[in-house]
Design a protein around this motif. Structure first.
Motif, mmCIF file in Angstrom:
data_model
loop_
_atom_site.group_PDB
_atom_site.id
_atom_site.type_symbol
_atom_site.label_atom_id
_atom_site.label_comp_id
_atom_site.label_asym_id
_atom_site.label_seq_id
_atom_site.Cartn_x
_atom_site.Cartn_y
_atom_site.Cartn_z
ATOM 1 N N PHE A 111 43.087 39.927 33.725
ATOM 2 C CA PHE A 111 42.610 39.595 35.077
ATOM 3 C C PHE A 111 41.136 39.948 35.179
ATOM 4 O O PHE A 111 40.568 40.619 34.323
ATOM 5 N N GLN A 112 40.528 39.470 36.247
ATOM 6 C CA GLN A 112 39.150 39.828 36.581
ATOM 7 C C GLN A 112 39.060 39.928 38.094
ATOM 8 O O GLN A 112 39.973 39.506 38.804
ATOM 9 N N TYR A 113 37.971 40.486 38.577
ATOM 10 C CA TYR A 113 37.747 40.566 40.016
ATOM 11 C C TYR A 113 36.747 39.501 40.436
ATOM 12 O O TYR A 113 35.739 39.277 39.756
ATOM 13 N N THR A 114 37.023 38.860 41.554
ATOM 14 C CA THR A 114 36.071 37.911 42.125
ATOM 15 C C THR A 114 34.921 38.719 42.739
ATOM 16 O O THR A 114 35.042 39.937 42.919
ATOM 17 N N PRO A 115 33.825 38.069 43.109
ATOM 18 C CA PRO A 115 32.728 38.800 43.769
ATOM 19 C C PRO A 115 33.181 39.518 45.044
ATOM 20 O O PRO A 115 32.577 40.510 45.445
ATOM 21 N N GLU A 116 34.263 39.024 45.662
ATOM 22 C CA GLU A 116 34.784 39.669 46.877
ATOM 23 C C GLU A 116 35.728 40.829 46.559
ATOM 24 O O GLU A 116 36.262 41.455 47.461
ATOM 25 N N GLY A 117 35.954 41.094 45.264
ATOM 26 C CA GLY A 117 36.819 42.200 44.870
ATOM 27 C C GLY A 117 38.294 41.852 44.817
ATOM 28 O O GLY A 117 39.141 42.739 44.800
ATOM 29 N N ILE A 118 38.619 40.585 44.772
ATOM 30 C CA ILE A 118 40.015 40.143 44.737
ATOM 31 C C ILE A 118 40.417 39.892 43.284
ATOM 32 O O ILE A 118 39.709 39.201 42.554
ATOM 33 N N PRO A 119 41.561 40.447 42.840
ATOM 34 C CA PRO A 119 41.996 40.200 41.472
ATOM 35 C C PRO A 119 42.302 38.713 41.252
ATOM 36 O O PRO A 119 42.870 38.052 42.125
ATOM 37 N N GLU A 120 41.925 38.230 40.083
ATOM 38 C CA GLU A 120 42.147 36.833 39.713
ATOM 39 C C GLU A 120 42.713 36.818 38.296
ATOM 40 O O GLU A 120 42.125 37.395 37.380
#
Length: 191
Positions: A111-120
């Protein structure tokens, strides 16, 4: 040439004669592709401690994702299908599965975090198939609930199915009939 699916079979069964393992075999028989079995009780998995966490943090910061520490995460992220066989223990699953899940939750791999801090999610699998059996009634399957939550929130795998077989050791239960019925349900499921 057709691509062969990579099926990751995560085996969290301690007993070689496990009923969970028997039913997972029915699931695997319905899937087409190359199966890689990961027998968690035979792996050298240990809970994450301070030293491992420090090493992991440093490797992630420097982008060193080929380190052997991340082999489970890379394997999980690259699977096309994931089957988990985990007996129902203490409203959940054997603790070795929790240790494994800690090892695969790696920012930049699964996973990674979006710029808004949401896991993706970064995983390729279409869905997770979870198989469990219990000697008594399953009041709440927190093991499957946990795997499903991780899958939805972090891994980006939004299709899940659980085959839960219960009451196998209840006095008077016909465990062979219960297992035959479960196997038939698996054979009739549209994977």
């Amino acid at each position: 040439m057709e691509n062969i699916k990579n099926i990751l079979f995560i085996n969290a069964c301690a007993r070689p004669e496990s009923r969970t393992l028997l039913l997972a075999g029915e699931v695997l028989g319905r899937l087409s592709g190359e199966v890689t079995e990961l027998k968690l009780f035979e792996e050298r998995l240990a809970p994450l401690d301070y030293g491992v966490l420090e090493k992991r943090t440093g490797l992630i910061a420097s982008g060193e994702y080929q380190d052997p520490l991340f082999r489970y995460a890379r394997q999980f992220a690259g699977a096309d299908e994931i089957v988990i066989a985990a007996p129902y223990w203490d409203l959940s699953f054997p603790s070795i599965l929790k240790v494994y899940l800690e090892h695969i939750c790696i920012t930049g791999i699964t996973f990674q975090y979006t710029p808004e801090g949401i896991p993706e999610g970064l995983c390729r699998a279409r869905h997770i198939i979870y198989v469990t059996t219990a000697g008594g009634p399953v009041y709440q399957n927190m093991g499957f609930d946990y795997v499903k939550a991780l899958s939805d929130t972090f891994f980006g795998i939004h299709e899940h199915v659980a085959f839960t077989v219960q009451n196998l050791d209840v006095q008077g239960a016909d465990k062979n009939r219960i297992l035959r019925k479960a196997a038939e349900e698996i054979r009739n499921y549209n994977f």
